[in-house]
Write a protein that holds these residues in place. Structure first.
Motif, PDB file in Angstrom:
ATOM      1  N   LEU A  16      21.503  -0.301  -9.733  1.00  0.00           N
ATOM      2  CA  LEU A  16      22.317  -0.145  -8.508  1.00  0.00           C
ATOM      3  C   LEU A  16      21.987   1.142  -7.761  1.00  0.00           C
ATOM      4  N   TRP A  17      21.339   2.095  -8.457  1.00  0.00           N
ATOM      5  CA  TRP A  17      20.936   3.332  -7.786  1.00  0.00           C
ATOM      6  C   TRP A  17      19.970   3.043  -6.616  1.00  0.00           C
ATOM      7  N   THR A  18      19.320   1.868  -6.624  1.00  0.00           N
ATOM      8  CA  THR A  18      18.353   1.570  -5.560  1.00  0.00           C
ATOM      9  C   THR A  18      19.031   1.205  -4.236  1.00  0.00           C
ATOM     10  N   VAL A  19      20.364   1.079  -4.236  1.00  0.00           N
ATOM     11  CA  VAL A  19      21.063   0.765  -2.973  1.00  0.00           C
ATOM     12  C   VAL A  19      20.678   1.788  -1.905  1.00  0.00           C
ATOM     13  N   LYS A  20      20.614   3.053  -2.280  1.00  0.00           N
ATOM     14  CA  LYS A  20      20.238   4.114  -1.323  1.00  0.00           C
ATOM     15  C   LYS A  20      18.817   3.883  -0.805  1.00  0.00           C
ATOM     16  N   GLU A  21      17.936   3.422  -1.687  1.00  0.00           N
ATOM     17  CA  GLU A  21      16.554   3.149  -1.278  1.00  0.00           C
ATOM     18  C   GLU A  21      16.497   1.943  -0.333  1.00  0.00           C
ATOM     19  N   TYR A  22      17.330   0.936  -0.596  1.00  0.00           N
ATOM     20  CA  TYR A  22      17.405  -0.211   0.314  1.00  0.00           C
ATOM     21  C   TYR A  22      17.875   0.263   1.692  1.00  0.00           C
ATOM     22  N   GLU A  23      18.861   1.163   1.703  1.00  0.00           N
ATOM     23  CA  GLU A  23      19.360   1.677   2.996  1.00  0.00           C
ATOM     24  C   GLU A  23      18.219   2.341   3.767  1.00  0.00           C
ATOM     25  N   ARG A  24      17.379   3.064   3.024  1.00  0.00           N
ATOM     26  CA  ARG A  24      16.261   3.756   3.684  1.00  0.00           C
ATOM     27  C   ARG A  24      15.215   2.737   4.158  1.00  0.00           C
ATOM     28  N   ILE A  25      14.858   1.797   3.292  1.00  0.00           N
ATOM     29  CA  ILE A  25      13.788   0.844   3.630  1.00  0.00           C
ATOM     30  C   ILE A  25      14.211  -0.089   4.780  1.00  0.00           C
ATOM     31  N   TYR A  26      15.476  -0.486   4.793  1.00  0.00           N
ATOM     32  CA  TYR A  26      15.938  -1.444   5.818  1.00  0.00           C
ATOM     33  C   TYR A  26      16.655  -0.757   6.982  1.00  0.00           C
TER      34      TYR A  26
END
Ligand code: SF4
Length: 305
Positions: free
Chosen positions: A240-250
Motif C-alpha cells: 500500500l506504500w505505493t499509493v504515493k507512487e501511483y499519485e506521482r505516476i498518474y
C-alpha cells in the motif's frame, strides 16, 4: 473487501435489441459484438465495469437472441464495406457462461456464413471447443490472448475467475499449431505488480517459446472505481506504500474522483513500454495487432456484405 462475491456468478438469459456496435479505442475503429453482459473472469483492473453495471462480476447475462439479431443487422448492412469485427470489447465471449449458452459460437458461425473477418479477445481456454471453426477460417480471423501476467500467484489475485495460466498456454499452443494467427496482449501492465523488466521479459520469452509472433501491451489506466479495486490489490500484496507512487505516476491526489480514464505519465509509460518493445524486437517478434488486422482486412478490402 474484494470486488466480487465469494459465490459463483448468477447466469441469466436476456433478449437484446441490437448487437453490432461501433467502437473507437485509440487509433482502432470498427464494429464489436458483446454476446454477454458481465464477466465471470473478475479481473480487478477491468475497464468494462462502471456504475451502470454494479453487479458486473456477479451476474452474467447471455444475450440469447444475439445470433439472430446479428444476422438481421448484417442483412441491413448489405453493400456496406465493413472492418473486421471485434469479439468482444466489454466482456469475455468465452467465459464460463459460453459453455452453457454457446452464443459466441453461433455468432461466429453467422460471421463466417457472411464471410466477415473477425478477431477474438479472450483469457479463456474454453475457446478450444471451437478450434475447428477457427482453423477452417484462419485467413480471416485471429485470436488475441489477453492477460496481465504469466505468474500464477499474481494471476489468482488480479484475474481470479480465469483458468490457470498453464492451461491457457496449452490452448494457445494448439491454436498456433493449427496455423491460426495469435497475439498475446499484456494488458494492462500494472505499476509495481507486473511492470518490472524481469516480469515483462519472462512473458515475452513465453510468447517466443509458444511461437506467438505478435505481442501488444499497454499501461493500466485509472478511473475512480478501478483505482478502488487496485488499492485492494495493493493491500493484498502488502504494498500500500505505493499509493504515493501511483499519485506521482498518474498525477492525482487522494481522494481519486476521476470518472474518465487517467493515463500514466509519459516518463513512466516510455520506460515500461520501451522495455517491452525492446524485448520484442530483440526476438524478431512484432509489437501490436495492426499488421494482422491489415492482413485479414486486405483479403476483404473490396468486400461488401
Ligand atoms: S476478462 Fe475482460 S471483460 Fe472480463 S473481467 Fe477481465 S478484463 Fe473485464
Amino acid at each position: 473487501m474484494l470486488w466480487y462475491s465469494n459465490k459463483a456468478p448468477i447466469i441469466e438469459r436476456k433478449y437484446s435489441k441490437s448487437i453490432l456496435r461501433y467502437f473507437k479505442v485509440g487509433p482502432h475503429i470498427g464494429l464489436t459484438i458483446n454476446p454477454y453482459q458481465g464477466c465471470h473472469h473478475r479481473c480487478g483492473y477491468c475497464y468494462a465495469t462502471y456504475k451502470w453495471a454494479p453487479d458486473f462480476y456477479d451476474k452474467v447475462y447471455g444475450k440469447i437472441n444475439a445470433p439472430e439479431i446479428l444476422e438481421s443487422e448484417l442483412n441491413k448492412l448489405k453493400n456496406t464495406p465493413i472492418l473486421p469485427v471485434m469479439i468482444s470489447s466489454a466482456t469475455d465471449a468465452y467465459q464460463y457462461a459460453e459453455a452453457k449458452f454457446g452464443i459466441t459460437k453461433r455468432c461466429i458461425e453467422v460471421l463466417q456464413q457472411y464471410q466477415i473477418p473477425f478477431y477474438v479477445f479472450t483469457k479463456s481456454s474454453l475457446i478450444e471447443r471451437d478450434l475447428d471453426l477457427f482453423r477452417n477460417y484462419k485467413n480471416k480471423c485471429f485470436i488475441v490472448w489477453s492477460g496481465a501476467t504469466n505468474d500464477e500467484k499474481i494471476k489468482r489475485i488480479i484475474e481470479p475467475g480465469t483458468p490457470p495460466i498453464a492451461r491457457i498456454f496449452d490452448t494457445i499452443k494448439k491454436f498456433v499449431d493449427s496455423g491460426i494467427k495469435c497475439c498475446i496482449n499484456m494488458d494492462p501492465i500494472i505499476p509495481f505488480i507486473t511492470d518490472t523488466e524481469e516480469h515483462i521479459e519472462s512473458l515475452v520469452n513465453k510468447c517466443q517459446q509458444l511461437q506467438v509472433e505478435h505481442i501488444s501491451g499497454s499501461i493500466l489506466r485509472l478511473r475512480y472505481d478501478i483505482w478502488n479495486r487496485i488499492k485492494e490489490i495493493l493491500e493484498i500484496f502488502g504494498i500500500l506504500w505505493t499509493v504515493k507512487e501511483y499519485e506521482r505516476i498518474y498525477g492525482f491526489q487522494e481522494p481519486f474522483l476521476h470518472e474518465k480514464n487517467l493515463s500514466a505519465n509519459k516518463a513512466y509509460t516510455d520506460k515500461v513500454v520501451n522495455n517491452l518493445k525492446d524485448q520484442i524486437s530483440k526476438r524478431n517478434l512484432v509489437f501490436g495487432i495492426d499488421e494482422i488486422i491489415d492482413q485479414i482486412s486486405h483479403l476483404t478490402q473490396d468486400y461488401t456484405i
